[in-house]
Scaffold this motif. Structure first.
Motif, PDB file in Angstrom:
ATOM      1  N   TYR A   1      -2.764  11.215  -9.031  1.00  0.00           N
ATOM      2  CA  TYR A   1      -3.333  10.070  -8.312  1.00  0.00           C
ATOM      3  C   TYR A   1      -2.353   8.904  -8.252  1.00  0.00           C
ATOM      4  CZ  TYR A   1      -7.832  12.467  -8.730  1.00  0.00           C
ATOM      5  OH  TYR A   1      -8.843  13.367  -8.634  1.00  0.00           O
ATOM      6  N   LEU A   2      -1.565   8.717  -9.293  1.00  0.00           N
ATOM      7  CA  LEU A   2      -0.621   7.606  -9.307  1.00  0.00           C
ATOM      8  C   LEU A   2       0.424   7.722  -8.208  1.00  0.00           C
ATOM      9  CD1 LEU A   2      -0.043   7.236 -13.135  1.00  0.00           C
ATOM     10  CD2 LEU A   2      -0.950   5.466 -11.636  1.00  0.00           C
ATOM     11  N   LYS A   3       0.694   8.939  -7.768  1.00  0.00           N
ATOM     12  CA  LYS A   3       1.736   9.110  -6.756  1.00  0.00           C
ATOM     13  C   LYS A   3       1.370   8.397  -5.461  1.00  0.00           C
ATOM     14  CE  LYS A   3      -0.147  13.437  -4.952  1.00  0.00           C
ATOM     15  NZ  LYS A   3       0.091  14.871  -4.753  1.00  0.00           N
ATOM     16  N   TYR A   4       0.087   8.293  -5.164  1.00  0.00           N
ATOM     17  CA  TYR A   4      -0.296   7.615  -3.926  1.00  0.00           C
ATOM     18  C   TYR A   4       0.087   6.137  -3.987  1.00  0.00           C
ATOM     19  CZ  TYR A   4      -2.986  11.851  -3.009  1.00  0.00           C
ATOM     20  OH  TYR A   4      -3.349  13.148  -2.791  1.00  0.00           O
ATOM     21  N   ILE A   5      -0.088   5.511  -5.134  1.00  0.00           N
ATOM     22  CA  ILE A   5       0.321   4.111  -5.269  1.00  0.00           C
ATOM     23  C   ILE A   5       1.841   4.003  -5.223  1.00  0.00           C
ATOM     24  CG2 ILE A   5       0.311   2.127  -6.810  1.00  0.00           C
ATOM     25  CD1 ILE A   5      -2.391   2.884  -7.758  1.00  0.00           C
ATOM     26  N   GLY A   6       2.526   4.946  -5.867  1.00  0.00           N
ATOM     27  CA  GLY A   6       3.982   4.910  -5.854  1.00  0.00           C
ATOM     28  C   GLY A   6       4.552   5.054  -4.460  1.00  0.00           C
ATOM     29  N   TRP A   7       3.991   5.986  -3.699  1.00  0.00           N
ATOM     30  CA  TRP A   7       4.481   6.159  -2.328  1.00  0.00           C
ATOM     31  C   TRP A   7       4.227   4.907  -1.489  1.00  0.00           C
ATOM     32  CZ3 TRP A   7       1.925  11.632  -1.775  1.00  0.00           C
ATOM     33  CH2 TRP A   7       2.717  12.583  -2.448  1.00  0.00           C
ATOM     34  N   THR A   8       3.086   4.306  -1.695  1.00  0.00           N
ATOM     35  CA  THR A   8       2.709   3.173  -0.853  1.00  0.00           C
ATOM     36  C   THR A   8       3.442   1.894  -1.255  1.00  0.00           C
ATOM     37  OG1 THR A   8       0.524   4.226  -0.917  1.00  0.00           O
ATOM     38  CG2 THR A   8       0.688   2.159   0.261  1.00  0.00           C
ATOM     39  N   LEU A   9       4.169   1.905  -2.348  1.00  0.00           N
ATOM     40  CA  LEU A   9       5.005   0.745  -2.667  1.00  0.00           C
ATOM     41  C   LEU A   9       6.048   0.473  -1.590  1.00  0.00           C
ATOM     42  CD1 LEU A   9       5.671   1.238  -6.487  1.00  0.00           C
ATOM     43  CD2 LEU A   9       4.390  -0.619  -5.436  1.00  0.00           C
ATOM     44  N   HIS A  10       6.335   1.483  -0.775  1.00  0.00           N
ATOM     45  CA  HIS A  10       7.313   1.340   0.306  1.00  0.00           C
ATOM     46  C   HIS A  10       6.640   0.972   1.624  1.00  0.00           C
ATOM     47  CE1 HIS A  10      10.639   3.178  -2.049  1.00  0.00           C
ATOM     48  NE2 HIS A  10       9.658   3.843  -2.620  1.00  0.00           N
ATOM     49  N   ASP A  11       5.386   0.626   1.613  1.00  0.00           N
ATOM     50  CA  ASP A  11       4.672   0.323   2.859  1.00  0.00           C
ATOM     51  C   ASP A  11       5.332  -0.852   3.576  1.00  0.00           C
ATOM     52  OD1 ASP A  11       1.745   1.101   4.059  1.00  0.00           O
ATOM     53  OD2 ASP A  11       2.294  -0.959   4.550  1.00  0.00           O
ATOM     54  N   LYS A  12       5.222  -0.857   4.899  1.00  0.00           N
ATOM     55  CA  LYS A  12       5.862  -1.897   5.699  1.00  0.00           C
ATOM     56  C   LYS A  12       5.044  -3.175   5.773  1.00  0.00           C
ATOM     57  CE  LYS A  12       8.336   1.358   8.671  1.00  0.00           C
ATOM     58  NZ  LYS A  12       8.569   1.811  10.058  1.00  0.00           N
ATOM     59  N   HIS A  13       3.801  -3.126   5.389  1.00  0.00           N
ATOM     60  CA  HIS A  13       2.934  -4.301   5.511  1.00  0.00           C
ATOM     61  C   HIS A  13       2.759  -4.950   4.146  1.00  0.00           C
ATOM     62  CE1 HIS A  13      -0.561  -6.763   6.649  1.00  0.00           C
ATOM     63  NE2 HIS A  13      -0.097  -6.638   7.868  1.00  0.00           N
ATOM     64  N   ARG A  14       2.823  -6.275   4.133  1.00  0.00           N
ATOM     65  CA  ARG A  14       2.800  -7.014   2.874  1.00  0.00           C
ATOM     66  C   ARG A  14       1.487  -6.827   2.131  1.00  0.00           C
ATOM     67  NH1 ARG A  14      -0.544 -11.152   3.462  1.00  0.00           N
ATOM     68  NH2 ARG A  14       0.032 -11.967   1.416  1.00  0.00           N
ATOM     69  N   GLU A  15       0.367  -6.779   2.840  1.00  0.00           N
ATOM     70  CA  GLU A  15      -0.921  -6.700   2.159  1.00  0.00           C
ATOM     71  C   GLU A  15      -1.049  -5.397   1.388  1.00  0.00           C
ATOM     72  OE1 GLU A  15      -4.489  -8.119   0.863  1.00  0.00           O
ATOM     73  OE2 GLU A  15      -2.954  -9.164   2.021  1.00  0.00           O
ATOM     74  N   VAL A  16      -0.519  -4.319   1.924  1.00  0.00           N
ATOM     75  CA  VAL A  16      -0.607  -3.032   1.241  1.00  0.00           C
ATOM     76  C   VAL A  16       0.274  -3.030  -0.003  1.00  0.00           C
ATOM     77  CG1 VAL A  16      -0.405  -0.546   1.551  1.00  0.00           C
ATOM     78  CG2 VAL A  16      -1.031  -1.981   3.492  1.00  0.00           C
ATOM     79  N   ARG A  17       1.490  -3.538   0.140  1.00  0.00           N
ATOM     80  CA  ARG A  17       2.361  -3.625  -1.039  1.00  0.00           C
ATOM     81  C   ARG A  17       1.743  -4.523  -2.102  1.00  0.00           C
ATOM     82  NH1 ARG A  17       6.073  -4.735   3.067  1.00  0.00           N
ATOM     83  NH2 ARG A  17       6.482  -6.830   2.253  1.00  0.00           N
ATOM     84  N   LEU A  18       1.091  -5.568  -1.661  1.00  0.00           N
ATOM     85  CA  LEU A  18       0.458  -6.487  -2.600  1.00  0.00           C
ATOM     86  C   LEU A  18      -0.664  -5.795  -3.372  1.00  0.00           C
ATOM     87  CD1 LEU A  18       0.981  -9.474  -3.232  1.00  0.00           C
ATOM     88  CD2 LEU A  18      -0.891 -10.053  -1.704  1.00  0.00           C
ATOM     89  N   LYS A  19      -1.466  -4.989  -2.698  1.00  0.00           N
ATOM     90  CA  LYS A  19      -2.544  -4.261  -3.370  1.00  0.00           C
ATOM     91  C   LYS A  19      -1.983  -3.255  -4.370  1.00  0.00           C
ATOM     92  CE  LYS A  19      -6.024  -6.133  -1.149  1.00  0.00           C
ATOM     93  NZ  LYS A  19      -6.997  -7.006  -1.848  1.00  0.00           N
ATOM     94  N   CYS A  20      -0.869  -2.637  -4.019  1.00  0.00           N
ATOM     95  CA  CYS A  20      -0.246  -1.692  -4.960  1.00  0.00           C
ATOM     96  C   CYS A  20       0.175  -2.400  -6.247  1.00  0.00           C
ATOM     97  CB  CYS A  20       0.969  -1.040  -4.309  1.00  0.00           C
ATOM     98  SG  CYS A  20       0.592   0.068  -2.945  1.00  0.00           S
ATOM     99  N   LEU A  21       0.824  -3.527  -6.091  1.00  0.00           N
ATOM    100  CA  LEU A  21       1.302  -4.247  -7.271  1.00  0.00           C
ATOM    101  C   LEU A  21       0.148  -4.769  -8.116  1.00  0.00           C
ATOM    102  CD1 LEU A  21       4.260  -6.177  -5.614  1.00  0.00           C
ATOM    103  CD2 LEU A  21       4.423  -4.251  -7.177  1.00  0.00           C
ATOM    104  N   LYS A  22      -0.899  -5.254  -7.486  1.00  0.00           N
ATOM    105  CA  LYS A  22      -2.043  -5.744  -8.255  1.00  0.00           C
ATOM    106  C   LYS A  22      -2.735  -4.610  -8.993  1.00  0.00           C
ATOM    107  CE  LYS A  22      -3.007  -9.852  -5.488  1.00  0.00           C
ATOM    108  NZ  LYS A  22      -3.979 -10.565  -4.622  1.00  0.00           N
ATOM    109  N   ALA A  23      -2.826  -3.448  -8.350  1.00  0.00           N
ATOM    110  CA  ALA A  23      -3.422  -2.299  -9.040  1.00  0.00           C
ATOM    111  C   ALA A  23      -2.583  -1.888 -10.244  1.00  0.00           C
ATOM    112  CB  ALA A  23      -3.559  -1.135  -8.058  1.00  0.00           C
TER     113      ALA A  23
END
Length: 1233
Positions: free
Chosen positions: A356-378
């Motif tokens: 499950y953690l891999k989904y957050i790891g992959w999304t750390l490279h997302d192009k949109h700031r809000e998604v990267r922000l949610k990853c870091l907060k999680a």
């Protein structure tokens, strides 16, 4: 690792809602309920077994995890299974929605959506009401719940009982999609306005309460939850953005609630197991068989419930999350990442795994700031728990580099969260972050964004300072730090600042550490003791840095805002912060007042250390000198101040001392008399010394170096104090003027003396003007001041030709400021009595000012290196000085002191010196156009004339237009043309007049006698052609006629072989125009090209061009199935569709119809025919600009209306545009991350 199991049996059947969601191969569990009022379809056993064996993850074979292929237990149904499908039509006695005379096609009134939208009622009561209605009529209640989610998507359509009976789920979703023809792209989750502000929160609360209220009853009933999951899964796979967004939010919140239920079931199972073991371990006489049997039955029931919950979670995860976490809409991706983070935190036993953690790891490279922000907060929530960090080691090793690199994210809030995450990792996982990782974070403490710098400061504190200065706690309270720990803290701070060599100003480091180490930084006792102790082992640089840290901490505590240049989003301080600020100001004042004289006495010989120490007085509460009876310390300070002023001549020290004395010279203070007396003593001492040294200079033509230095230092001290204090009673104007007059007449006065003498006379004039402005001055006083102004301006004018560049620049600065002060602006605001003082410079002075500008400002710029060498710093300082000179000259132009035509000397360098002075010249040009548009356009033309004439004199007329300098002139003309802006109609007369004047200039000089060559200024027409795109079609016709008549005077015609004439005529050709299509001056839309190629050119279009043209047509409506971009597919379509994580603007643009055939009435080929020959004499005599404008007035109105229609067409390009805007590709390619 517990695996979420899916429930399916060979005899189970699937509803059409579930089939529409993507089929059994999507991994969605089949419903185990048979008493469902929707028609069932058959599923073969092969598909069922395949769905059972699917892994929880949709991405297998990853190197990040082992495969999750496991055999999962089948979900047991609580209702009896029926192997035969339910009939399409309701059976007799079926509880369909037909009560009280209601027909099948009627939809029950839904109060759920209105209640949730209002957000006023209690959600528990609302869910209880729905549960009561559901228990009375199961089908009607479920249909009401379905329509609630449909309404929440923004669709006004409803699922009717007739549709519910006869239509499959895919047909229902397709029908709802066809009904989704709203006027805008907004839906409840994104709609603006106060009525929708709280909808999302209420919607999520409803879903949460629904699961909570059903966890002991309907949650395990099979029918409502399984079919609700099927509905949400189907909607989440829709191409309609509103359906996909809303259903994904509902599904993820439903999953979160189910996770909480699963967690409670797990706790109940553990308690049951402990109770069973305790009962079984009892002796034979004490053991109760009935108790053991009931515990076994309870455990079996809990196990069944857990399997059912895991089946639902499995269906939601594989049916919704696995596809939507890479959705094209960033809001949907953010929802998925936020919720999976909460699952990992609340139910870490099942979800905190690498799969499950891999989904957050992959999304750390997302192009949109809000998604990267949610990853870091999680991740922050996960790393904050020491109990969970052991299970994050593999994830940390895999994605640590990415987390460290996000410190430099272009979005500040993302970078802040990344630094905070790394700080938590530093605290809870020792040895994970290497020294190389930390060295990449240290420079961020000097960032301009305060929140980012503060987060980096906290990281620095926990990495370097906390391990060495750790405080111990006793009795639950933190005891006072020992002096030794404080000294250690400051030594470490000094070492970091000095050895890192990252910045020159410690104030930014202090501000970065203020939030986490403010208590240590406010320990001024330790700071001053380090500075005052005799046996300190501090070097010169360390002492200077420690003094800067002291001053910075004092300023931060007293003012409460960051240093200059550091941005903060806060507007002010809270009442609590203001109280803390006031208390700190009192504390630092009480502590530093007795010690400041000692510090000045110790470091009085070092100007670099004394200047910041004198600035400490800016942050004192000076009333404490009176209230605490500290006058003796004031006396000591005044003595030290006098010694410092007499000892030093550096500008920084003198300015700091003069300002400190100014703060104390407040008549409201009780000690004002003492301070004023000390000031008088100091000025008397300086003036006496000045008079004595001046007499020596006037009597003796030659002075030695010591005497010159002494006189210059005295003048510098007087000048610094004259800037802050009124020294008029010492009458320094006359001696200084005599000194300057001798310097101008004889040239025997050293330049070190002239510079401060000029400043002294300047301040003397300003202080005299201040006195006259505050009271009714007599005519004699005004004329006396006017005479001084004129005399000083003459002196400065003479200094402009001095051999020393410093004297020239100083004279220019003082002269420009004085001319601005005594400009016509001084009589504004009811000060008309100062009119006799208004001073206008003579033409010779204006000419010398312009010449100085050419010689000292517009010089060839030097090449800068990396910016870190000493030479580069000198170049930067020189550039700043030149910018100040240019700004002063431009202010004289704009305020009417100098003739506006002198601006041509500035404008003609616009292009060549754009990097150095482009912003200043652009602002001057804008202001000049606001003052007089016509005059400004003439000045632009004058600038081009001057440059052309200079080039002509240097190079001659032969081959002039082939020179690089001429190309630069064309670039300048193009920049001038762009400065007119998009408002063509307003500038019409100006551009036509500019062209006519340019034509006259180009033909003003005839060819040389006896030569068949062209006129020497004819190449100027090529510069003029850069302004042709700003013309209307009618004006081009006029100018062609005017050019033809002008050429006839020099015995030439339009078809002459002269190159500049051909180029200029070609620029007036209507085909070359791209601007006259919009007479109102509106800019064209940049979204998509709306004109196709001419018909005669379409046959020659290349295949690639044909493909690009096909892309602009309206795409066919895609089928409502998944449009996932799978791995291995080409990225071209995704790259074109994706901008900041969303492709919807591209889809919107594709839905616009072509407007290529819609042309203005006057843009036909007949009217746009190029004139290669001059018109007849009769026609030419009637073509004047005025008549042309009057004849085409109606035509311009029609063209204006058409342009407005084009603007409306850009906004509403197609009736189906909004519908197409909601249809988009739904998944991103993971390879792009």
């Amino acid at each position: 690792m517990p695996t979420l199991r899916s429930s399916s049996s060979p005899s189970s059947v699937s509803s059409p809602l579930r089939r529409a969601a993507g089929g059994g191969q999507r991994g969605l569990s089949a419903s185990s309920s048979s008493s469902v009022s929707v028609p069932y379809g058959n599923r073969d056993s092969g598909q069922t077994s395949q769905g059972d064996s699917d892994s929880l993850s949709a991405d297998e074979g990853s190197d990040f995890e082992d495969s999750l292929r496991r055999s999962v237990r089948k979900r047991a149904a609580r209702r009896p299974l029926k192997t035969t499908p339910v009939a399409k039509h309701p059976k007799k006695g079926s509880r369909m929605i037909r009560g009280h005379g209601q027909k099948d096609s009627e939809v029950p009134a839904s109060h759920l959506f209105d209640a949730v939208k209002a957000a006023k009622s209690d959600m528990q009561s609302l869910v209880d009401e729905w549960l009561d209605s559901y228990k009375q009529d199961q089908d009607a209640g479920f249909l009401e719940l379905i329509n609630f989610f449909i309404r929440s998507c923004g669709c006004k359509g409803n699922v009717t009982p007739e549709m519910f009976k006869k239509m499959s789920n895919s047909e229902i979703i397709r029908h709802l999609t066809e009904q989704f023809n709203e006027d805008s792209g907004d839906y409840p989750l994104t709609a603006p306005g106060p009525s929708w502000k709280k909808f999302q929160g209420s919607f999520c609360e409803f879903v949460k309460t629904l699961v909570f209220q059903c966890q002991y009853s309907l949650l395990y009933d099979g029918f409502p939850m399984d079919n609700l999951i099927s509905l949400l899964t189907g909607l989440s796979d829709s191409q309609v953005r509103a359906f996909r967004h809303t259903s994904t939010l509902a599904a993820m919140k439903l999953m979160t609630s189910l996770v909480r239920v699963a967690l409670q079931l797990s706790l109940h199972k553990d308690n049951n197991q402990r109770q069973y073991e305790a009962e079984r371990n009892k002796g034979p006489g004490q053991r109760a068989p009935e108790r053991l049997e009931s515990l076994l039955e309870k455990r079996k029931e809990l196990q069944e419930h857990q399997e059912e919950i895991e089946g639902m979670m499995n269906a939601l995860f594989r049916g919704v999350f696995v596809h939507r976490y890479r959705d094209v809409l960033p809001e949907i991706r953010a929802i998925c990442i936020e919720e999976i983070g909460s699952w990992m935190q609340s139910y870490s036993t099942s979800f905190l795994t690498d799969s499950y953690l891999k989904y957050i790891g992959w999304t750390l490279h997302d192009k949109h700031r809000e998604v990267r922000l949610k990853c870091l907060k999680a991740l922050k929530a996960l790393y904050s728990s020491r109990d969970l960090t052991a299970r994050l080691e593999l994830f940390t090793s895999r994605f640590k580099d990415r987390m460290v690199s996000m410190v430099m994210d272009r979005e500040y809030d993302v970078a802040v969260e990344a630094v905070k995450l790394l700080t938590i990792i530093l605290k809870n996982m020792e040895g994970v972050l290497t020294d190389a990782d930390c060295e990449g974070i240290y420079p961020v403490v000097y960032a301009s964004h305060r929140a980012l710098a503060s987060a980096a400061g906290e990281f620095l504190y926990w990495k370097l300072f906390y391990p060495e200065c750790e405080t111990r706690a006793e009795g639950g309270r933190q005891r006072r730090r020992s002096p030794r720990a404080q000294r250690t803290f400051f030594h470490l701070l000094l070492s970091f600042f000095v050895e890192s060599e990252l910045h020159d100003h410690a104030a930014y480091l202090v501000d970065s550490l203020w939030d986490c180490a403010g208590a240590q930084l406010k320990d001024w006792e330790s700071l001053t003791s380090l500075l005052l102790e005799k046996d300190q082992n501090l070097g010169d640089v360390q002492e200077s840095t420690l003094i800067e840290i002291l001053v910075s901490s004092v300023r931060q505590a007293s003012e409460g805002h960051p240093p200059v240049g550091r941005l903060t989003g806060r507007k002010g301080l809270t009442p609590k912060e203001r109280k803390t600020q006031a208390d700190d100001k009192v504390k630092l004042t009480e502590h530093l007042i007795p010690l400041l004289p000692q510090l000045l006495a110790k470091f009085s010989a070092d100007a670099e250390k004394v200047a910041p120490l004198l600035q400490l007085l800016n942050h004192f509460d000076l009333n404490i000198y009176c209230t605490r009876r500290l006058e003796k310390h004031l006396e000591l300070f005044l003595q030290q101040l006098q010694e410092v002023v007499v000892k030093h001549a550096e500008p920084a020290v003198l300015e700091a001392g003069a300002h400190a004395l100014y703060l104390l010279c407040n008549p409201e203070f009780t000690f004002f008399g003492r301070v004023d007396f000390a000031r008088s003593q100091l000025v008397d001492l300086l003036t006496d010394r000045f008079q004595q040294e001046l007499e020596e200079l006037l009597q003796s033509p030659f002075l030695d170096e010591d005497e010159v230095y002494s006189l210059a230092a005295t003048l510098k001290r007087l000048s610094a104090f004259y800037n802050a204090h009124d020294l008029s009673r010492w009458e320094l104007y006359e001696p200084c003027y005599r000194l300057l007059r001798k310097a101008v007449d004889t040239g025997e006065v050293p330049h070190q003396v002239i510079l401060p003498a000029l400043t002294l006379v300047y301040f003397s004039i300003l202080w005299t003007l201040t006195h006259l402005s505050e009271s009714d001055a007599s005519q004699k006083q005004l004329l006396s001041l006017k005479g001084r102004v004129v005399a000083f301006c003459e002196l400065c004018q003479s200094c402009l030709s001095d051999v020393d560049s410093d004297i020239q620049e100083q004279a220019f600065v003082l002269l420009s400021d004085l001319l601005l002060v005594f400009s016509p602006q001084m009589i504004l605001g009811g000060r008309d009595f100062l009119r006799p003082l208004v001073f206008f410079p003579e033409a010779t002075l204006q000419s010398e000012l312009a010449s100085f500008l050419m010689d000292h400002v517009f010089i060839q710029p030097g090449e800068l290196g990396s910016g870190h060498s000493q030479e580069d710093h000198v170049h930067i300082e020189q550039l700043h000085q030149r910018r100040r000179l240019l700004a002063g000259f431009c202010k004289l132009l704009l305020y009417g002191v100098l003739e506006m035509d002198a601006a041509s000397d500035v404008f003609k360098h616009y292009n060549k010196f754009y990097n150095d002075y482009g912003d200043i010249i652009k602002e001057t040009l804008t202001r000049a156009r606001q003052i007089d548009r016509s005059h400004c356009s003439r000045i632009l033309l004058l600038s081009l004339k001057q440059l052309y004439t200079e080039l002509l004199q240097e190079q001659g007329p032969q081959g002039l237009n082939e020179l690089p300098a001429f190309s630069e002139m064309r670039d300048l003309a193009r920049r001038f043309a762009l400065s007119f802006g998009p408002q063509q109609l307003q500038n019409r007369d100006l551009v036509v007049a500019l062209h006519k004047e340019g034509i006259r200039f180009s033909l003003s000089e005839p060819p040389p006698a006896g030569s068949s060559g062209q006129p020497p200024n004819l190449a100027f027409l090529e510069l003029l052609s850069e302004f042709s795109p700003r013309l209307f079609h009618q004006d081009k016709q006029l100018l062609l006629s005017y050019l033809g008549k002008s050429l006839q005077r020099v015995s030439q015609s339009l078809d002459c072989p002269w190159g500049p004439v051909t180029t200029y005529c070609h620029s007036l050709s209507p085909v070359e125009s791209t601007a006259e299509a919009s007479p109102q001056g509106y800019p064209r839309s940049k979204k998509r090209r709306t004109e196709g190629p001419p018909r005669r050119q379409r046959e020659d279009v290349r295949p690639s061009q044909e493909e690009s043209l096909q892309l602009t047509s309206i795409p066919p409506s895609p089928t409502l199935t998944s449009t996932a971009v799978k791995r291995g597919q080409p990225r071209r379509a995704l790259g074109e569709a994706e901008e900041e994580g969303s492709s919807e603007p591209e889809h919107s643009a594709q839905g616009q119809p072509l407007l290529g055939n819609q042309r203005p009435r006057f843009s036909s080929p007949r009217r746009f025919r190029t004139l290669l020959h001059p018109p007849g004499p009769g026609l030419g005599s009637r073509l004047t600009r005025l008549s042309l404008m009057e004849e085409d007035e109606d035509e311009l109105e029609a063209h204006s209306e058409l342009s407005e229609g084009w603007q409306d067409a850009d906004k509403h390009s197609s009736p189906s545009e909004h519908g197409l805007d909601l249809l988009d590709s739904t998944e991103l390619n993971l390879e792009d991350f």
